[in-house]
Structures are given as structure tokens and as C-alpha cells.
Design an enzyme around this catalytic site. Structure first.
Site, short mmCIF file in Angstrom:
data_model
loop_
_atom_site.label_atom_id
_atom_site.label_comp_id
_atom_site.label_asym_id
_atom_site.label_seq_id
_atom_site.Cartn_x
_atom_site.Cartn_y
_atom_site.Cartn_z
N SER A 116 -4.17 -13.12 -2.49
CA SER A 116 -5.50 -12.63 -2.83
C SER A 116 -5.95 -13.21 -4.15
CB SER A 116 -5.51 -11.10 -2.95
OG SER A 116 -4.32 -10.49 -2.68
N GLU A 159 -9.60 -13.36 6.42
CA GLU A 159 -10.42 -14.38 5.74
C GLU A 159 -9.67 -15.70 5.83
OE1 GLU A 159 -12.84 -12.83 1.91
OE2 GLU A 159 -10.73 -12.43 1.82
N ASN A 197 -12.63 -9.74 -1.88
CA ASN A 197 -12.16 -9.27 -3.19
C ASN A 197 -13.14 -9.58 -4.31
OD1 ASN A 197 -9.87 -7.92 -2.43
ND2 ASN A 197 -8.54 -9.69 -2.63
N1 CAA Z 1 0.03 1.32 9.35
C1 CAA Z 1 -0.35 1.37 10.66
N2 CAA Z 1 -1.32 2.18 11.12
C2 CAA Z 1 -1.93 3.00 10.24
C3 CAA Z 1 -1.58 3.00 8.87
C4 CAA Z 1 -0.54 2.12 8.44
N3 CAA Z 1 -0.15 2.03 7.16
N4 CAA Z 1 -2.35 3.91 8.24
C5 CAA Z 1 -3.17 4.45 9.18
N5 CAA Z 1 -2.91 3.89 10.38
C6 CAA Z 1 -3.62 4.18 11.65
C7 CAA Z 1 -3.27 5.54 12.18
O1 CAA Z 1 -2.21 5.48 13.11
C8 CAA Z 1 -4.55 5.95 12.87
O2 CAA Z 1 -4.56 5.40 14.18
P1 CAA Z 1 -5.11 6.29 15.41
O3 CAA Z 1 -6.56 6.56 15.08
O4 CAA Z 1 -4.91 5.41 16.59
O5 CAA Z 1 -4.26 7.52 15.38
C9 CAA Z 1 -5.66 5.28 12.08
O6 CAA Z 1 -5.03 4.23 11.35
C10 CAA Z 1 -6.32 6.23 11.11
O7 CAA Z 1 -5.28 6.78 10.29
P2 CAA Z 1 -5.26 8.27 9.73
O8 CAA Z 1 -6.03 9.17 10.67
O9 CAA Z 1 -3.85 8.63 9.39
O10 CAA Z 1 -5.95 8.17 8.34
P3 CAA Z 1 -7.41 7.75 7.98
O11 CAA Z 1 -8.38 7.96 9.07
O12 CAA Z 1 -7.60 8.39 6.68
O13 CAA Z 1 -7.27 6.15 7.78
C11 CAA Z 1 -6.89 4.17 6.56
C12 CAA Z 1 -6.39 5.59 6.89
C13 CAA Z 1 -6.74 3.31 7.81
C14 CAA Z 1 -5.99 3.63 5.46
C15 CAA Z 1 -8.40 4.27 6.14
O14 CAA Z 1 -8.52 5.21 5.11
C16 CAA Z 1 -8.95 2.95 5.67
O15 CAA Z 1 -9.29 2.08 6.45
N6 CAA Z 1 -9.07 2.80 4.32
C17 CAA Z 1 -9.64 1.60 3.71
C18 CAA Z 1 -8.59 0.56 3.62
C19 CAA Z 1 -9.12 -0.70 2.99
O16 CAA Z 1 -10.22 -0.79 2.45
N7 CAA Z 1 -8.26 -1.74 3.02
C20 CAA Z 1 -8.56 -3.01 2.44
C21 CAA Z 1 -7.90 -3.11 1.13
S1 CAA Z 1 -8.23 -4.67 0.37
C22 CAA Z 1 -6.95 -5.64 0.88
O17 CAA Z 1 -6.07 -5.25 1.59
C23 CAA Z 1 -6.99 -7.03 0.47
C24 CAA Z 1 -6.54 -7.37 -0.89
O18 CAA Z 1 -6.28 -8.54 -1.10
C25 CAA Z 1 -6.50 -6.46 -2.01
#
Ligand code: CAA
Length: 272
Positions: A106, A139, A178
Site C-alpha cells: 500500500s 487495484e 488510500n
Molecule cells: N474474514 C472473512 N470474512 C469476514 C471477516 C474476515 N475477517 N470479517 C467479516 N467477514 C464476513 C462475515 O462472515 C459476514 O459474512 P456473511 O454476511 O456471509 O455472514 C460479513 O463479512 C459481514 O460480517 P459481520 O456481520 O461479522 O460484520 P460486519 O457486517 O460488521 O462487517 C466488515 C465487517 C466486513 C469488516 C465491515 O465492517 C467492512 O466492510 N468494513 C470496512 C472495511 C474496509 O474499509 N476495508 C478496507 C480497508 S483499506 C485496506 O485494506 C487497504 C490498505 O492498503 C490499507
């Protein structure tokens, strides 16, 4: 993120060699993948047979040489330029015929990684998002030396095999996502640091007021505060925008080992 990339690749039906630096990390990756597959099985996204087949497609090792013969490689080691350059130099030797050598970085310019190889034209960025099994984006980042054939094959792998969606960016710090996301997360940390509002209210504000799935401080914990600091530093080095300077609180937390989910504590406490 490496274990997430290995998991989605195995779930898509491809064989994966997952390289870790030591046996303890192999165990950690194996359990993370087991937990994630079990979660997908529980929620009906995967049958028990599909989960078992995915587990069998992943070979765990601590020797980079074991990737010999692979069609492609995706590097996801720590955000440290020297470490990444060394991995690319070695991959270049081990995989003379690979279609592409991708980096999940990243913060490190793709050109710096390509420059240490004999064929920078096949080196590109393949940036996944956390949690990898859930977020549908990759990306694709081309350096000024990356050839179209490498981009096409990385894109086909991400879209056709992994069923992800791709966007393409030039090799500029932060790429697309990012460059937009990190200054926002740093602003939230500054807001909390200055006593403007509580961390809970900052996060609830963006969840309830803007329909974000999680607030910025919870997201910083998910990304990892060390990674956030590394991306902030590469953005500042490239663009000199004061909005990309890591706030003192972020620096102190990283120094204290409060890295977010990965260490069990960041802005919040996390069960491990
Ligand atoms: N691994 C696998 N599956 C996961 C998981 C994990 N760590 N966390 C959640 N899930 C799945 C769950 O199994 C669930 O699936 P189902 O709907 O089929 O049951 C689904 O995701 C939703 O999970 P939860 O209901 O437990 O929780 P939630 O609805 O609060 O979602 C989240 C959790 C997916 C993390 C959500 O909050 C989210 O998308 N957050 C934003 C994450 C984001 O912005 N990521 C980008 C970060 S930037 C980056 O990564 C790049 C960088 O370079 C910095």
C-alpha cells in the site's frame, strides 16, 4: 493479508503455495484461514466439501524456493521497502517464466520493486482490501516499466479466477483508494487527539451519518496502525500535503505496539 489472498485463491480453485518467514507464522496463517473458511461454511457461502478442497489446495512453507514453477506470485510481506525489494529480487530468479509478479503493497512505489529485478516489465501492484474474502476490489498498479501483457494477465486472474473487480491506477503513492482514505483516517485521529469528540462518537458519526460500514478509528485498527503510519509517510514523501502527516498520537501508539486488531489493542481492545 497474505493468508486472505491465499484463501480466496484456493477457494477459486487454484493451487497456492503460501510462504511465511517461520513456523509460528505458518501456524497463525493456517488458523486464520481455517477460521475464515469455517465462518464461510457456517454462513452457507461454502459447503464443507468446498472448504476441505480449498484447505487442500494450500501448501504452507517457509522456503521461498518452493514457489518454483508457479504461474504468478503475489507478495504481501511487511511494508518495508528493503524487505520487499529483496523478495522481488529472489522471485525474479525463482520464477523466470511467471506471467506477473504482483505486490500487495500500500505504500512502496512499484517502480522501486521492479528496479531490483531483471524484468521490471512484469512487476505490478495488485492491491487487495481487508478482509480480503469480503471486499470485492483489487487495484492494479502499473509502473512506468510494466507491460500490457502483465496487466492483462493480473487483471484476468483477479476478475475471472477470483471474481474481484479491478480498477487501475498509475504508480503514485496511495494509488486511488488510500490516497483518498488515509488523509480521512488521519483527520479522525487528529480530531480524537485534540479532544474534539470521543472515539465512539467519531466512529458512530460516520457509521450513522454517512452509512460507512465502520467508523474511521475502528477501521484504522482493522488496517493496522503500523500500516497506516507507513502509508501516511509514503503519501507525505510524495505529495508533501500536511494532511498526510502522521499525528503524534499515531506515532506513539505504533511505538507502544498498539497496532490495532493484529496486536489485540489499538483505539479499541480486540479479542485475538
Ligand atoms: N474474514 C472473512 N470474512 C469476514 C471477516 C474476515 N475477517 N470479517 C467479516 N467477514 C464476513 C462475515 O462472515 C459476514 O459474512 P456473511 O454476511 O456471509 O455472514 C460479513 O463479512 C459481514 O460480517 P459481520 O456481520 O461479522 O460484520 P460486519 O457486517 O460488521 O462487517 C466488515 C465487517 C466486513 C469488516 C465491515 O465492517 C467492512 O466492510 N468494513 C470496512 C472495511 C474496509 O474499509 N476495508 C478496507 C480497508 S483499506 C485496506 O485494506 C487497504 C490498505 O492498503 C490499507
Amino acid at each position: 493479508m497474505g493468508s486472505g489472498i491465499a484463501e480466496v485463491t484456493a477457494r477459486a480453485g487454484a493451487d497456492v503455495t503460501l510462504v511465511e518467514t517461520d513456523e509460528a507464522r505458518v501456524d497463525r496463517s493456517r488458523s486464520a484461514i481455517d477460521r475464515s473458511l469455517a465462518r464461510a461454511e457456517r454462513s452457507g457461502k461454502l459447503t464443507a466439501e468446498e472448504g476441505a478442497a480449498a484447505r487442500e489446495r494450500i501448501a504452507f512453507t517457509t522456503r521461498l524456493e518452493d514457489v518454483e514453477g508457479a504461474d504468478a506470485a503475489i507478495e504481501a510481506v511487511i511494508e518495508d521497502e528493503r524487505t520487499k525489494r529483496d523478495v522481488f529480487r529472489r522471485l525474479d530468479e525463482i520464477l523466470p517464466d511467471a506471467q506477473f509478479l504482483g505486490s500487495n503493497t500500500s505504500s512502496v512505489p512499484i517502480m522501486k520493486l521492479g528496479a531490483g529485478t531483471r524484468r521490471p516489465e512484469r512487476v505490478l501492484g495488485m492491491h487487495f482490501f481487508n478482509p480480503v474474502p469480503v471486499l470485492p476490489l483489487v487495484e492494479i498498479v502499473r509502473s512506468i516499466m510494466t507491460e500490457q501483457a502483465a496487466v492483462d494477465s493480473a487483471r484476468a486472474f483477479a476478475e475471472e479466477t477470483l471474481k474481484k473487480n479491478c480498477i487501475e491506477s498509475q504508480d503514485r503513492a496511495g494509488f486511488i483508494v488510500n490516497a483518498l482514505l488515509i488523509p480521512y483516517l488521519l483527520s479522525a485521529i487528529r480530531m480524537y487527539e485534540s479532544g474534539f469528540a470521543s472515539k465512539e462518537d467519531i466512529d458512530r458519526g460516520m457509521v450513522l451519518g454517512c452509512a460507512h460500514p465502520m467508523g474511521p478509528l475502528a477501521l484504522a485498527d482493522l488496517i493496522g496502525l503500523d500500516t497506516l503510519q507507513a502509508v501516511a509517510s509514503s503519501l507525505y514523501e510524495e505529495f508533501r500535503d500536511p494532511g498526510s502527516v502522521a499525528p503524534p498520537l499515531l506515532n506513539r501508539m505504533v511505538e507502544a505496539g498498539l497496532l490495532g486488531r493484529k496486536s489485540g489493542r489499538g483505539f479499541y481492545e480486540h479479542a485475538r
